[in-house]
Design a protein around this motif. Structure first.
Motif, short mmCIF file in Angstrom:
data_model
loop_
_atom_site.label_atom_id
_atom_site.label_comp_id
_atom_site.label_asym_id
_atom_site.label_seq_id
_atom_site.Cartn_x
_atom_site.Cartn_y
_atom_site.Cartn_z
N LEU A 137 0.83 -1.21 0.03
CA LEU A 137 -0.20 -0.06 -0.06
C LEU A 137 0.83 1.06 -0.10
O LEU A 137 0.72 2.28 -0.63
CB LEU A 137 -1.07 0.09 1.27
CG LEU A 137 -1.79 1.44 1.31
CD1 LEU A 137 -2.50 1.59 0.30
CD2 LEU A 137 -2.68 1.21 2.81
N ARG A 138 1.87 1.23 0.83
CA ARG A 138 2.76 2.43 0.90
C ARG A 138 3.51 2.44 -0.49
O ARG A 138 3.64 3.70 -0.95
CB ARG A 138 3.88 2.25 2.12
CG ARG A 138 4.89 3.17 2.13
CD ARG A 138 4.53 4.67 2.11
NE ARG A 138 3.58 4.81 3.41
CZ ARG A 138 3.72 6.12 4.03
NH1 ARG A 138 4.42 6.97 3.64
NH2 ARG A 138 3.08 6.44 4.88
N ASN A 139 3.90 1.62 -1.14
CA ASN A 139 4.63 1.77 -2.44
C ASN A 139 3.74 2.34 -3.48
O ASN A 139 4.02 3.07 -4.37
CB ASN A 139 5.18 0.33 -2.77
CG ASN A 139 6.42 0.00 -2.19
OD1 ASN A 139 7.19 0.91 -1.36
ND2 ASN A 139 6.54 -1.42 -1.80
N ALA A 140 2.40 1.67 -3.42
CA ALA A 140 1.33 2.37 -4.07
C ALA A 140 1.04 3.65 -4.07
O ALA A 140 0.94 4.48 -5.09
CB ALA A 140 -0.14 1.46 -4.00
N LEU A 141 1.13 4.12 -2.81
CA LEU A 141 0.75 5.50 -2.62
C LEU A 141 1.89 6.47 -3.11
O LEU A 141 1.78 7.39 -3.70
CB LEU A 141 0.48 5.80 -1.10
CG LEU A 141 -0.72 5.20 -0.46
CD1 LEU A 141 -0.75 5.15 1.05
CD2 LEU A 141 -1.95 5.69 -1.04
#
Length: 79
Positions: free
Chosen positions: A32-36
């Motif tokens: 999720l952090r990478n996608a954000l």
């Protein structure tokens, strides 16, 4: 995991299954952090107007900020 039921109460799970669930949660959190961060980069968004009382390490805060920024850009036909 022995029990494939994802709704098994934590108190009924053994330690091995709890650790596995935590590892899976950490993986999804990292994804999720990478996608954000990828969304931030794609739309060239900086955090100059990020609310001071929000935590940049909080994925929910970051997601809300990115969503509102992209919505603003879209409504004003800037993207």
């Amino acid at each position: 995991m022995e029990d494939n039921n994802e709704n098994t109460p934590i108190m009924e799970m053994d330690k091995k299954d709890i650790v596995l669930k935590l590892q899976i949660s950490e993986y999804y959190r990292d994804e999720l952090r990478n996608a954000l961060l990828n969304i931030k980069s794609l739309f060239n968004i900086d955090f100059q107007d990020y609310p001071m009382d929000w935590d940049l390490n909080n994925d929910e805060h970051m997601a809300d900020y990115l969503y509102e920024t992209i919505k603003y850009l879209h409504i004003n036909k800037l993207v």
